[in-house]
Scaffold this motif. Structure first.
Motif, PDB file in Angstrom:
ATOM      1  N   ASP A 375      35.043   5.794   8.843  1.00 52.58           N
ATOM      2  CA  ASP A 375      36.490   5.984   8.871  1.00 52.58           C
ATOM      3  C   ASP A 375      37.022   5.849   7.447  1.00 52.58           C
ATOM      4  OD1 ASP A 375      39.213   5.968   9.215  1.00 52.58           O
ATOM      5  OD2 ASP A 375      39.245   4.379  10.730  1.00 52.58           O
ATOM      6  N   ASP A 377      39.952   5.934   6.281  1.00 50.20           N
ATOM      7  CA  ASP A 377      41.161   5.144   6.103  1.00 50.20           C
ATOM      8  C   ASP A 377      40.878   3.648   6.065  1.00 50.20           C
ATOM      9  OD1 ASP A 377      43.952   5.238   5.676  1.00 50.20           O
ATOM     10  OD2 ASP A 377      44.315   4.582   7.733  1.00 50.20           O
ATOM     11  N   GLN A 378      39.677   3.259   6.463  1.00 47.23           N
ATOM     12  CA  GLN A 378      39.313   1.844   6.447  1.00 47.23           C
ATOM     13  C   GLN A 378      38.168   1.558   5.488  1.00 47.23           C
ATOM     14  OE1 GLN A 378      41.173  -0.345   8.123  1.00 47.23           O
ATOM     15  NE2 GLN A 378      42.411   1.383   8.849  1.00 47.23           N
ATOM     16  N   PRO A 392      43.775  13.531   3.576  1.00 48.37           N
ATOM     17  CA  PRO A 392      43.839  13.021   4.950  1.00 48.37           C
ATOM     18  C   PRO A 392      44.498  14.007   5.908  1.00 48.37           C
ATOM     19  CG  PRO A 392      45.577  12.051   3.650  1.00 48.37           C
ATOM     20  CD  PRO A 392      44.768  12.883   2.701  1.00 48.37           C
ATOM     21  N   ALA A 397      47.282   8.376   5.294  1.00 50.55           N
ATOM     22  CA  ALA A 397      46.222   7.393   5.075  1.00 50.55           C
ATOM     23  C   ALA A 397      46.803   6.076   4.582  1.00 50.55           C
ATOM     24  CB  ALA A 397      45.203   7.938   4.073  1.00 50.55           C
ATOM     25  N   ALA A 400      44.002   3.599   3.395  1.00 56.30           N
ATOM     26  CA  ALA A 400      43.412   3.994   2.117  1.00 56.30           C
ATOM     27  C   ALA A 400      44.386   3.747   0.966  1.00 56.30           C
ATOM     28  CB  ALA A 400      43.009   5.464   2.167  1.00 56.30           C
ATOM     29  N   ASP A 425      52.651   7.174   1.688  1.00 56.88           N
ATOM     30  CA  ASP A 425      51.432   6.617   1.100  1.00 56.88           C
ATOM     31  C   ASP A 425      51.535   6.486  -0.411  1.00 56.88           C
ATOM     32  OD1 ASP A 425      50.418   6.547   3.651  1.00 56.88           O
ATOM     33  OD2 ASP A 425      49.169   8.338   3.433  1.00 56.88           O
TER      34      ASP A 425
END
Length: 465
Positions: A375, A377-378, A392, A397, A400, A425
């Protein structure tokens, strides 16, 4: 008394739904609607162009207020006749009635305003936006998502009608490339006898032949499967794939992978049913600009981390830029840095099918790099990372962005298809001591309100006392 008050408000709201008014459209908003004002109140009116004087039926129960277009009293110079006979019924191209130059200006303004609002930066303090126009405004799309529904023994195929789930049937789409444009008219016959509804993804595959991905919620009779098999066996289609709702695996015919010409001029395969940019030319512009903005003037290859890498449309240039050059390519008199070594390039992607294509695309070019299935984003940002590139989905994200802000990365290149989540973001990344150096808009979706943006951020230099 409270119940009387509620009835009064309800009666007033019902009255306002039928109210008619004329207003001048001042601009276009994210989402496609035109923006006008009545006595200072903002009203969104779909289907309008900047400068139009229109008559609308008001709905003030929505926030902001909405206007249903009843007629154009005075058309603006930015209004044009749509070049598609399905434009009024189809929800695919919401700006086909707007002059191309006005579409580009609106995209630029939407991106600028979104970033300014979310980051608390003044629009004047943002760098000028560089716009990359589309080479074609029609016949440019090499992939599309259609909707199909079985109705009274027949299958209707097209796009969803504006603001409804109804099918706006089309037999040919003017924004699609010639190789796949006729599919909208061909698919009702292919799916004849089906029960239910589904999505049909069409794109170019190997040798620029069509690839069809069917995601079906209902039943497909044996005749449908036979027609899919026959078309791939005869070579009319490069491949097809069918996923029935509730099935564990998809059924494939031929090679169902979409294929495009990569930004480096070599074939690039995408995961079946996976993400890909709408046009080959647009994807190449996007990849080249992302790689150029990610470049660092350095004596060593940078450590590059790509998040949300997909099948590698950006990766094939980013990995090449992170490759250690050969001694022959170095300036005369420079000390040799050793033989070419592994690129310091890592790509992160959640889809296993996309990761498989990414690895194949890198290997076909002899490029080194690590592809991680995770993943994005993690995923943590390694301490040695110099450059982070991320592309993304529409949801953005946020995870991120927080990780990037806390990292030691020097440069960030953010590719986005949604100005609102991009701006959100960016606000998080800026808190890590970055500054925005470049904003670019790539016209990947002519005739629509959608826009692709690229933003470059660099770590702000600390003042020396």
């Amino acid at each position: 008394m409270k119940s009387v008050h509620r009835r009064s408000n309800g009666a007033r709201a019902r009255h306002r739904l039928g109210e008619r008014a004329q207003l001048r459209i001042e601009a276009l908003a994210a989402g496609g609607a035109g923006v006008g004002r009545l006595a200072g109140e903002v009203v969104f009116v779909p289907g309008t162009a900047p400068g139009d004087l229109v008559e609308v039926e008001l709905d003030r129960s929505a926030r902001p207020a909405r206007g249903r277009l009843l007629g154009v009293v005075e058309p603006s110079a930015d209004r044009v006749a749509p070049p598609c006979r399905f434009a009024d019924a189809c929800g695919g191209c919401d700006w086909m009635h707007v002059r191309i130059e006005a579409q580009q200006a609106a995209h630029e303004q939407i991106v600028r305003q979104a970033i300014a609002r979310a980051t608390s930066l003044a629009e004047a303090d943002l760098p000028p936006i560089r716009v990359h126009p589309a080479p074609l405004s029609l016949g440019y799309r090499s992939r599309a998502r259609l909707f199909a529904r079985a109705e009274r023994g027949e299958v209707r195929v097209g796009y969803r009608a504006p603001r409804t789930h109804a099918v706006a049937a089309v037999d040919r789409c003017v924004v699609l490339v010639d190789a796949i444009a006729p599919l909208a008219g061909e698919l009702p016959g292919v799916l004849h006898g089906a029960v239910g509804e589904g999505d049909v993804l069409i794109s170019l595959g190997a040798s620029s032949r069509p690839v069809v991905e069917v995601l079906w919620r209902g039943q497909l009779p044996p005749a449908v499967w036979q027609r899919l098999d026959e078309r791939t066996a005869r070579g009319e289609w490069a491949g097809a794939r069918v996923t029935l709702d509730g099935a564990r695996e998809a059924a494939s015919f031929g090679d169902p992978r979409p294929a495009i010409l990569g930004a480096d001029g070599l074939p690039l395969f995408l995961a079946p049913g996976g993400f890909g940019q709408p046009s080959e030319e647009g994807a190449a512009v996007l990849a080249r600009r992302a790689a150029e903005l990610a470049h660092l003037d350095s004596t060593r290859p940078p450590h590059v981390l790509e998040l949300f890498a997909g099948s590698g449309t950006l990766s094939v240039l980013l990995a090449r830029g992170a490759q250690r050059p050969s001694p022959a390519a170095e300036p005369a008199g420079a000390a040799a840095s050793g033989p070419p070594g592994p690129a310091s390039f890592t790509a992160v992607e959640l889809s296993s099918a996309a990761v498989a294509c990414l690895r194949q695309n890198l290997a076909a070019r002899g490029l080194a790099g690590k592809a991680i299935e995770a993943d994005a984003d993690q995923h943590p940002i390694p301490a040695r990372t110099d450059v982070v590139v991320l592309d993304p989905p529409r949801s953005g994200a946020p995870g991120a962005a927080r990780a990037i802000a806390a990292s030691s990365a020097r440069v960030v290149v953010y590719v986005s298809c949604d100005p609102a989540t991009l701006a959100r973001d960016l606000g998080g990344i800026l808190r890590g001591g970055f500054e925005i150096t470049d904003i670019e808009a790539v016209e990947l979706f002519p005739q629509t309100s959608h826009i692709e943006s690229i933003v470059r951020l660099s770590r702000a230099r600390k003042s020396v006392r």
